[in-house]
Design an enzyme around this catalytic site. Structure first.
Site, PDB file in Angstrom:
ATOM      1  N   ASN A   6       0.863  -1.187   0.000  1.00 24.11           N
ATOM      2  CA  ASN A   6       0.000   0.000   0.000  1.00 24.11           C
ATOM      3  C   ASN A   6       0.896   1.233   0.000  1.00 24.11           C
ATOM      4  OD1 ASN A   6      -1.846   2.013   0.462  1.00 24.11           O
ATOM      5  ND2 ASN A   6      -2.278   1.435   2.586  1.00 24.11           N
ATOM      6  N   TRP A   7       0.944   1.913  -1.143  1.00 26.06           N
ATOM      7  CA  TRP A   7       1.860   3.060  -1.274  1.00 26.06           C
ATOM      8  C   TRP A   7       1.284   4.332  -0.661  1.00 26.06           C
ATOM      9  CZ3 TRP A   7       3.583   2.345  -7.140  1.00 26.06           C
ATOM     10  CH2 TRP A   7       4.294   1.141  -7.243  1.00 26.06           C
ATOM     11  N   LYS A   8       0.053   4.277  -0.195  1.00 28.07           N
ATOM     12  CA  LYS A   8      -0.586   5.450   0.426  1.00 28.07           C
ATOM     13  C   LYS A   8      -0.398   6.688  -0.463  1.00 28.07           C
ATOM     14  CE  LYS A   8       0.194   3.325   4.870  1.00 28.07           C
ATOM     15  NZ  LYS A   8       0.035   3.448   6.306  1.00 28.07           N
ATOM     16  N   HIS A  93      -9.651   0.897   4.809  1.00 30.95           N
ATOM     17  CA  HIS A  93      -8.363   1.076   5.499  1.00 30.95           C
ATOM     18  C   HIS A  93      -8.564   1.959   6.732  1.00 30.95           C
ATOM     19  CE1 HIS A  93      -4.228   2.308   6.280  1.00 30.95           C
ATOM     20  NE2 HIS A  93      -3.869   1.212   5.632  1.00 30.95           N
ATOM     21  N   GLU A  95      -6.965   4.326   7.903  1.00 34.51           N
ATOM     22  CA  GLU A  95      -6.786   5.768   7.663  1.00 34.51           C
ATOM     23  C   GLU A  95      -8.051   6.373   7.050  1.00 34.51           C
ATOM     24  OE1 GLU A  95      -3.054   5.436   5.561  1.00 34.51           O
ATOM     25  OE2 GLU A  95      -2.097   4.846   7.435  1.00 34.51           O
ATOM     26  N   GLU A 159      -5.494  -5.325  10.467  1.00 36.10           N
ATOM     27  CA  GLU A 159      -4.492  -4.292  10.717  1.00 36.10           C
ATOM     28  C   GLU A 159      -4.814  -3.593  12.035  1.00 36.10           C
ATOM     29  OE1 GLU A 159      -2.593  -3.022   6.721  1.00 36.10           O
ATOM     30  OE2 GLU A 159      -4.314  -1.755   7.110  1.00 36.10           O
ATOM     31  N   GLY A 165       2.083   2.001  10.806  1.00 38.22           N
ATOM     32  CA  GLY A 165       3.003   3.125  10.661  1.00 38.22           C
ATOM     33  C   GLY A 165       3.667   3.557  11.955  1.00 38.22           C
ATOM     34  N   SER A 195       3.215  -2.363  10.325  1.00 40.79           N
ATOM     35  CA  SER A 195       4.666  -2.331  10.490  1.00 40.79           C
ATOM     36  C   SER A 195       5.344  -3.652  10.132  1.00 40.79           C
ATOM     37  CB  SER A 195       5.027  -1.886  11.917  1.00 40.79           C
ATOM     38  OG  SER A 195       4.541  -0.574  12.154  1.00 40.79           O
ATOM     39  N   GLY A 216       2.664  -1.306   4.328  1.00 37.60           N
ATOM     40  CA  GLY A 216       2.674   0.116   4.009  1.00 37.60           C
ATOM     41  C   GLY A 216       4.096   0.601   3.773  1.00 37.60           C
ATOM     42  N   GLY A 217       4.692   1.192   4.795  1.00 33.62           N
ATOM     43  CA  GLY A 217       5.998   1.839   4.676  1.00 33.62           C
ATOM     44  C   GLY A 217       7.058   1.010   3.969  1.00 33.62           C
TER      45      GLY A 217
END
Ligand code: PEP
Length: 237
Positions: A6-8, A93, A95, A159, A165, A195, A216-217
């Protein structure tokens, strides 16, 4: 095993295209792993172009609206995604839920419409730290999962919000416990997210009810993303 990056709101179209070209052969090295990347809407086309026709990597969007078209400023529909060659979408998600007012009801609408249109869906669930500490994890997961339709193209992503994150990861045992609960509620593969990094991927992916990861990151870095995909390949080898 499915590993989704997930490149956000990172990687514009230029960077996304270069990155996609660099990782396009990854599935040939990570045998048995279904690799997905989820760029921002503006980078979907460039990512597909960078991957080229031959790559086995699938491209998903980070969200999708439930109507086919209409006066919905800022939204993108499933047919618009399919027209580009996008194969699926993330819905719900944390977010989106926490920052943009997404609810269980809107997540349900998005998931149902995407599946109906022919997209695959990664439907996200997870408790906050306060909910976990109050002993409400099971209740929260039951409430979030209940709206999801039973469908062969639907994958759930667990998640825990406190692990996204933050650098804090659920222990493999904590994740396994939550995944087993989710699987008792819904018959679908369950990805872990929060993470995930090369250092913890193998121990998480070794758990029997963890069927992959939503990353993600660490998915923004080609070397780290490849290491996670290779760990997934070895986990079920
Ligand atoms: C995510 O965005 O779904 C996620 C799990 O992020 P991170 O890996 O950075 O915690």
């Amino acid at each position: 095993m499915l590993i989704a990056g997930n490149w956000k709101m990172f990687k514009g179209s230029h960077e996304a295209r270069q990155f996609a070209t660099a990782i396009r052969h990854l599935p040939e090295r990570a045998r048995g792993v279904d690799v997905v990347v989820c760029p921002a809407f503006t980078a979907l086309e460039a990512t597909l172009a960078g991957l080229g026709e031959q790559s086995a990597i699938r491209v998903f969007a980070q969200n999708v609206h439930w109507e086919l078209e209409g006066a919905f400023t800022g939204e993108v529909s499933a047919p618009m995604l399919l027209e580009l060659g996008v194969k699926g979408a993330i819905v719900g998600h944390s977010e989106r839920r926490q920052l943009f007012g997404e609810t269980d009801a809107t997540v349900r609408l998005r998931a149902e419409a995407a599946l109906e249109a022919g997209l695959a869906v990664i439907a996200c669930v997870g408790e906050t730290e306060a909910e976990r500490e109050a002993g409400e994890m099971q209740h929260v997961l039951e409430r979030q999962i209940a709206p999801f339709p039973q469908h062969e193209r639907l994958v759930v992503a667990y998640e825990p919000v406190w692990a996204i994150g933050t650098g804090r990861t659920a222990t493999p045992e904590m994740a396994q416990e939550a995944h087993a609960l989710i699987k008792s509620l819904h018959d679908a593969p369950v990805l872990y997210g929060g993470s995930v990094k090369p250092e913890n991927a193998a121990s998480l992916l070794a758990q029997p009810d963890i069927d992959g990861a939503l990353v993600g990151g660490a998915s923004l870095d080609g070397t780290a993303f490849e290491a996670i995909c290779l760990a997934a390949s070895q986990a079920r080898a």
